[in-house]
Design a protein around this motif. Structure first.
Motif, PDB file in Angstrom:
ATOM      1  N   GLY A 125     -11.831   1.700  57.739  1.00 48.10           N
ATOM      2  CA  GLY A 125     -12.179   2.018  56.358  1.00 48.10           C
ATOM      3  C   GLY A 125     -13.427   2.866  56.262  1.00 48.10           C
ATOM      4  N   ARG A 126     -14.462   2.497  57.008  1.00 51.06           N
ATOM      5  CA  ARG A 126     -15.695   3.286  56.999  1.00 51.06           C
ATOM      6  C   ARG A 126     -15.436   4.707  57.492  1.00 51.06           C
ATOM      7  N   ALA A 127     -14.727   4.800  58.611  1.00 46.26           N
ATOM      8  CA  ALA A 127     -14.496   6.112  59.200  1.00 46.26           C
ATOM      9  C   ALA A 127     -13.625   6.987  58.304  1.00 46.26           C
ATOM     10  N   MET A 128     -12.565   6.432  57.731  1.00 48.45           N
ATOM     11  CA  MET A 128     -11.647   7.229  56.927  1.00 48.45           C
ATOM     12  C   MET A 128     -12.284   7.665  55.615  1.00 48.45           C
ATOM     13  N   LEU A 129     -13.090   6.804  54.997  1.00 50.80           N
ATOM     14  CA  LEU A 129     -13.791   7.211  53.776  1.00 50.80           C
ATOM     15  C   LEU A 129     -14.716   8.387  54.068  1.00 50.80           C
ATOM     16  N   ALA A 130     -15.493   8.277  55.144  1.00 52.99           N
ATOM     17  CA  ALA A 130     -16.400   9.368  55.504  1.00 52.99           C
ATOM     18  C   ALA A 130     -15.621  10.618  55.870  1.00 52.99           C
ATOM     19  N   PHE A 131     -14.488  10.448  56.565  1.00 55.17           N
ATOM     20  CA  PHE A 131     -13.714  11.599  57.023  1.00 55.17           C
ATOM     21  C   PHE A 131     -13.072  12.332  55.850  1.00 55.17           C
ATOM     22  N   VAL A 132     -12.517  11.599  54.899  1.00 61.53           N
ATOM     23  CA  VAL A 132     -11.910  12.232  53.720  1.00 61.53           C
ATOM     24  C   VAL A 132     -12.969  13.008  52.942  1.00 61.53           C
ATOM     25  N   LEU A 133     -14.145  12.419  52.768  1.00 59.02           N
ATOM     26  CA  LEU A 133     -15.230  13.120  52.076  1.00 59.02           C
ATOM     27  C   LEU A 133     -15.663  14.360  52.855  1.00 59.02           C
ATOM     28  N   ALA A 134     -15.668  14.254  54.195  1.00 59.96           N
ATOM     29  CA  ALA A 134     -16.060  15.394  55.026  1.00 59.96           C
ATOM     30  C   ALA A 134     -15.074  16.540  54.880  1.00 59.96           C
ATOM     31  N   VAL A 135     -13.781  16.229  54.833  1.00 59.34           N
ATOM     32  CA  VAL A 135     -12.761  17.267  54.651  1.00 59.34           C
ATOM     33  C   VAL A 135     -12.892  17.908  53.273  1.00 59.34           C
ATOM     34  N   MET A 136     -13.082  17.086  52.245  1.00 59.53           N
ATOM     35  CA  MET A 136     -13.183  17.599  50.880  1.00 59.53           C
ATOM     36  C   MET A 136     -14.401  18.494  50.688  1.00 59.53           C
ATOM     37  N   ALA A 137     -15.486  18.184  51.393  1.00 61.01           N
ATOM     38  CA  ALA A 137     -16.696  18.990  51.255  1.00 61.01           C
ATOM     39  C   ALA A 137     -16.758  20.110  52.283  1.00 61.01           C
ATOM     40  N   GLY A 138     -16.307  19.845  53.517  1.00 59.39           N
ATOM     41  CA  GLY A 138     -16.500  20.797  54.602  1.00 59.39           C
ATOM     42  C   GLY A 138     -15.598  22.010  54.540  1.00 59.39           C
TER      43      GLY A 138
END
Length: 253
Positions: free
Chosen positions: A64-77
């Motif tokens: 959960g921690r990793a996927m939340l951060a990863f989705v946000l990273a894709v949306m911003a990056g």
């Protein structure tokens, strides 16, 4: 099928050699417990949990921690990387900060993250987000740069301009490389998980492994490593499947 068979054979051979080394005392179990011992530990943790929490909860919290951060990273990056690739001015303003932060060990940022954001969940997610997003920005900018001018001219000649040119010409050409970038950034973000869970955590696979090491429970440490590897591999396979579904033309010349 041949590749799968070779993979199964190599993994089976390694596990067999590892098991035999443990059974015949060639390796001290304190340093490297046998696979059967790790399996017994896994069964025990499934039944009784670790430090008051079920094993599935540790796995779920880490994912959960990793996927939340990863989705946000894709949306911003990805948008930021595309803008950097399209605009030399933006690239000149932002790229120095990206290139400075990207190779910086994220462990070095833990004291600052704690000082700025405390020891809550936000700090853990932020560290993973930072690791993944910087790689996505660089990869997205490179994907834009690899679009050939002849391809853009062909799109304009067919009547595509502005957003239509980006949507129907640039994005399909960039998509395969973007997926490669996303896969690499997922691996980087996943490896940052242990560092993130060192910030006053009391659950998660990374925390479980670090905590078990303090009590010389090598079997639990190895189990944590195996679960981290298998979970990361499963997430990578999911992205590969998504890539084949969204970009079926990739790799066909």
């Amino acid at each position: 099928m041949r590749r799968i068979a070779l993979g199964v054979a190599s993994v089976s051979g390694l596990l067999l050699a590892w098991e035999l080394a443990g059974r015949f005392g060639l390796v001290d179990p304190l340093f490297l417990p046998a696979p059967s011992e790790i399996l017994d530990t896994a069964v025990d943790l499934v039944r009784n949990g670790y430090r008051g929490s079920p094993l599935w909860m540790h796995v779920g919290i880490s994912v959960g921690r990793a996927m939340l951060a990863f989705v946000l990273a894709v949306m911003a990056g990805i948008p930021l990387g595309v803008i950097i690739g399209l605009s030399p001015i933006v690239a000149g303003l932002i790229d120095p900060f990206v290139q400075f932060l990207r190779p910086l060990p994220k462990l070095a940022l833990i004291p600052l993250v704690i000082l700025w954001f405390g020891i809550g969940e936000f700090s853990k997610v932020f560290l993973i987000f930072l690791s993944a997003s910087l790689s996505i920005v660089v990869g997205s900018a490179a994907a834009v740069a690899n679009v050939r001018r002849q391809q853009l001219r062909a799109g304009r000649a067919l009547g595509a301009h502005g957003f239509a040119l980006f949507r129907h010409v640039m994005l399909p050409l960039m998509a395969p490389e973007l997926f490669v970038t996303v896969r690499l950034s997922l691996g980087i973000g996943w490896t940052t998980l242990i560092a993130a869970e060192m910030i006053a955590a009391d659950s998660g696979l990374g925390w479980m492994s670090v905590n078990a090491a303090a009590y010389l429970r090598t079997d639990i440490v190895m189990l944590g490593i195996v679960l981290l590897g298998l979970t990361g591999y499963a997430l990578d396979l999911a992205i590969v499947g998504l890539q084949r579904w969204i970009t079926p033309w990739a790799g066909r010349g």
